[in-house]
Design a protein around this motif. Structure first.
Motif, mmCIF file in Angstrom:
data_model
loop_
_atom_site.group_PDB
_atom_site.id
_atom_site.type_symbol
_atom_site.label_atom_id
_atom_site.label_comp_id
_atom_site.label_asym_id
_atom_site.label_seq_id
_atom_site.Cartn_x
_atom_site.Cartn_y
_atom_site.Cartn_z
ATOM 1 N N LEU A 133 0.932 -1.278 0.105
ATOM 2 C CA LEU A 133 -0.028 -0.039 -0.131
ATOM 3 C C LEU A 133 0.832 1.326 -0.020
ATOM 4 O O LEU A 133 0.304 2.065 -0.632
ATOM 5 C CB LEU A 133 -0.783 -0.242 1.230
ATOM 6 N N LEU A 134 1.934 1.408 0.823
ATOM 7 C CA LEU A 134 2.650 2.527 0.873
ATOM 8 C C LEU A 134 3.306 3.236 -0.382
ATOM 9 O O LEU A 134 3.035 4.383 -0.437
ATOM 10 C CB LEU A 134 3.675 2.638 2.188
ATOM 11 N N PRO A 135 3.808 2.091 -1.241
ATOM 12 C CA PRO A 135 4.393 3.033 -2.359
ATOM 13 C C PRO A 135 3.550 3.509 -3.524
ATOM 14 O O PRO A 135 3.639 4.513 -3.948
ATOM 15 C CB PRO A 135 5.139 1.495 -2.987
ATOM 16 N N VAL A 136 2.065 2.971 -3.196
ATOM 17 C CA VAL A 136 1.227 3.380 -4.352
ATOM 18 C C VAL A 136 0.571 4.514 -3.893
ATOM 19 O O VAL A 136 0.407 5.553 -4.391
ATOM 20 C CB VAL A 136 0.156 2.315 -4.820
ATOM 21 N N VAL A 137 0.520 4.789 -2.364
ATOM 22 C CA VAL A 137 -0.018 5.998 -1.787
ATOM 23 C C VAL A 137 1.180 6.948 -2.066
ATOM 24 O O VAL A 137 0.582 8.113 -2.531
ATOM 25 C CB VAL A 137 -0.182 5.873 -0.311
ATOM 26 N N ARG A 138 2.390 6.687 -2.088
ATOM 27 C CA ARG A 138 3.453 7.738 -2.345
ATOM 28 C C ARG A 138 3.159 8.034 -3.817
ATOM 29 O O ARG A 138 3.526 9.379 -4.146
ATOM 30 C CB ARG A 138 4.584 6.999 -2.082
ATOM 31 N N GLU A 139 2.944 7.306 -4.714
ATOM 32 C CA GLU A 139 2.985 7.606 -5.820
ATOM 33 C C GLU A 139 1.719 8.521 -6.364
ATOM 34 O O GLU A 139 1.751 9.500 -7.441
ATOM 35 C CB GLU A 139 2.960 6.312 -6.864
ATOM 36 N N ARG A 140 0.541 8.462 -5.526
ATOM 37 C CA ARG A 140 -0.344 9.193 -5.877
ATOM 38 C C ARG A 140 -0.595 10.600 -5.451
ATOM 39 O O ARG A 140 -1.513 11.268 -5.467
ATOM 40 C CB ARG A 140 -1.850 8.624 -5.714
ATOM 41 N N LEU A 141 0.428 10.720 -4.415
ATOM 42 C CA LEU A 141 0.495 11.982 -3.564
ATOM 43 C C LEU A 141 1.357 13.176 -4.241
ATOM 44 O O LEU A 141 2.276 12.728 -4.906
ATOM 45 C CB LEU A 141 1.040 11.828 -2.246
ATOM 46 N N ARG A 142 0.886 14.462 -4.361
ATOM 47 C CA ARG A 142 1.793 15.494 -4.669
ATOM 48 C C ARG A 142 3.101 15.389 -3.809
ATOM 49 O O ARG A 142 2.958 15.295 -2.714
ATOM 50 C CB ARG A 142 0.973 16.750 -4.811
ATOM 51 N N PRO A 143 4.218 15.850 -4.344
ATOM 52 C CA PRO A 143 5.448 15.987 -3.541
ATOM 53 C C PRO A 143 4.983 17.016 -2.467
ATOM 54 O O PRO A 143 4.295 18.141 -2.581
ATOM 55 C CB PRO A 143 6.377 16.967 -4.411
ATOM 56 N N GLY A 144 5.358 16.533 -1.111
ATOM 57 C CA GLY A 144 5.013 17.355 -0.056
ATOM 58 C C GLY A 144 3.777 16.873 0.473
ATOM 59 O O GLY A 144 3.337 17.392 1.495
ATOM 60 N N ALA A 185 8.109 3.532 16.128
ATOM 61 C CA ALA A 185 9.377 3.691 15.561
ATOM 62 C C ALA A 185 9.471 2.840 14.505
ATOM 63 O O ALA A 185 10.277 3.262 13.302
ATOM 64 C CB ALA A 185 10.480 3.478 16.482
ATOM 65 N N VAL A 186 8.876 1.727 14.419
ATOM 66 C CA VAL A 186 8.874 0.842 13.068
ATOM 67 C C VAL A 186 8.102 1.490 11.800
ATOM 68 O O VAL A 186 8.416 1.385 10.739
ATOM 69 C CB VAL A 186 8.371 -0.494 13.302
ATOM 70 N N TRP A 187 7.068 2.158 12.315
ATOM 71 C CA TRP A 187 6.144 2.731 11.061
ATOM 72 C C TRP A 187 7.046 4.080 10.609
ATOM 73 O O TRP A 187 7.063 4.130 9.572
ATOM 74 C CB TRP A 187 4.828 3.432 11.750
ATOM 75 N N VAL A 188 7.519 4.847 11.492
ATOM 76 C CA VAL A 188 8.727 5.897 11.158
ATOM 77 C C VAL A 188 9.739 5.233 10.122
ATOM 78 O O VAL A 188 9.865 5.814 8.927
ATOM 79 C CB VAL A 188 9.204 6.583 12.330
ATOM 80 N N GLN A 189 10.372 4.170 10.599
ATOM 81 C CA GLN A 189 11.433 3.733 9.444
ATOM 82 C C GLN A 189 10.787 3.145 8.150
ATOM 83 O O GLN A 189 11.357 3.497 7.074
ATOM 84 C CB GLN A 189 12.113 2.372 10.361
ATOM 85 N N MET A 190 9.763 2.487 8.293
ATOM 86 C CA MET A 190 8.924 2.094 7.131
ATOM 87 C C MET A 190 8.626 3.029 6.208
ATOM 88 O O MET A 190 8.824 3.038 4.967
ATOM 89 C CB MET A 190 7.888 1.199 7.638
ATOM 90 N N LEU A 191 7.925 4.115 6.676
ATOM 91 C CA LEU A 191 7.564 5.362 5.995
ATOM 92 C C LEU A 191 8.868 5.641 4.975
ATOM 93 O O LEU A 191 8.913 6.288 3.914
ATOM 94 C CB LEU A 191 6.808 6.309 6.609
ATOM 95 N N ALA A 192 9.951 5.930 5.649
ATOM 96 C CA ALA A 192 11.150 6.348 5.061
ATOM 97 C C ALA A 192 11.596 5.468 4.061
ATOM 98 O O ALA A 192 12.008 6.076 3.048
ATOM 99 C CB ALA A 192 12.378 6.655 6.108
ATOM 100 N N GLU A 193 11.341 4.325 4.361
ATOM 101 C CA GLU A 193 11.787 3.399 3.049
ATOM 102 C C GLU A 193 11.019 3.694 1.897
ATOM 103 O O GLU A 193 11.512 3.152 0.673
ATOM 104 C CB GLU A 193 11.695 1.664 3.571
ATOM 105 N N TYR A 194 9.843 3.891 1.899
ATOM 106 C CA TYR A 194 8.986 4.165 0.979
ATOM 107 C C TYR A 194 8.900 5.362 0.352
ATOM 108 O O TYR A 194 7.958 5.659 -0.217
ATOM 109 C CB TYR A 194 7.366 3.337 1.227
ATOM 110 N N GLY A 195 9.804 6.353 0.748
ATOM 111 C CA GLY A 195 9.640 7.687 -0.017
ATOM 112 C C GLY A 195 8.985 8.739 0.829
ATOM 113 O O GLY A 195 8.754 9.835 0.170
#
Length: 225
Positions: A133-144, A185-195
């Protein structure tokens, strides 16, 4: 209809309707937690005027309708036709509101305009593999653009994919859906991994005098090029 949709249809029939007004007399409002009139509101999404925002697992549409009432372009997706039918019956043709009967990943993978923010309140982010899910959310969000989601904090020692049970009649076994629980802390790390950047995850305590289970609220922004 998939087994997952049947499960959420069953859940929907067990849930009370949102109140006609909240404690401030408002007919629409945003609520991140499992408690009435508790916690922050739509300001966490940091939306621009007339911003485009996606509700991942919109249920009966209460939060999305509130954003539409603020002048946002609110899009909600949910796998449960019962939930969406209830949303339509209560809210009708609200200007700025768009609801889709579909899986969150399927919707995000489709073509369409980007979003200024996406959110999930005890919704699809909790019940979908974050690696998908997180990678496709990132793709559909505007930068920022903001991603914000809330759910119950994990039970200590029970992390990753867990079973969540939806009760049925006394003579029927409960329905089982998967959910994904991680420490902040794991959510924070995971979000960083997915952009995502500027990620933070905190547990908001329950209101005084209520059960002790708080609400995990996770916030992040889509990275800029």
């Amino acid at each position: 209809m998939t087994d997952t949709a049947i499960a959420w249809d069953t859940y929907s029939r067990q849930r009370p309707e949102r109140r006609p007004v909240n404690s401030r007399g408002e007919t629409t409002w945003f609520n991140w937690t499992q408690y009435e009139d508790h916690g922050p509101g739509a300001e966490l999404l940091d939306l621009p005027a007339a911003g485009r925002v996606l509700d991942l697992g919109c249920g009966k549409g209460g939060n999305a309708v509130h954003l539409a009432s603020l002048g946002m372009q609110a899009v909600g997706v949910d796998v449960s036709p019962v939930q969406l039918r209830a949303a339509g019956q209560r809210w009708g043709e609200v200007s700025g509101l768009e609801l889709h009967h579909t899986d969150a990943i399927a919707y995000l993978q489709g073509a369409g305009e980007p979003f200024d923010a996406a959110y999930s309140v005890y919704g699809a982010v909790w019940f979908t593999d974050p690696g998908l899910l997180l990678p496709v959310v990132r793709e559909r969000l505007r930068p920022g653009g903001r991603l914000v989601f809330s759910q119950r904090p994990p039970v200590e020692g029970c992390y990753g994919c867990q079973a969540s049970y939806i009760p049925r009649e006394d003579d029927e076994d409960p329905m089982v859906v998967k959910r994904w629980d991680y420490e902040p802390a794991v959510w924070v790390q995971m979000l960083a991994e997915y952009g995502f950047v500027d990620a933070r995850a905190t547990v908001l305590a329950a209101p005084p005098g209520r059960r002790k289970v708080g609400t995990l609220i996770v916030e992040a922004r889509a990275s800029r090029p």
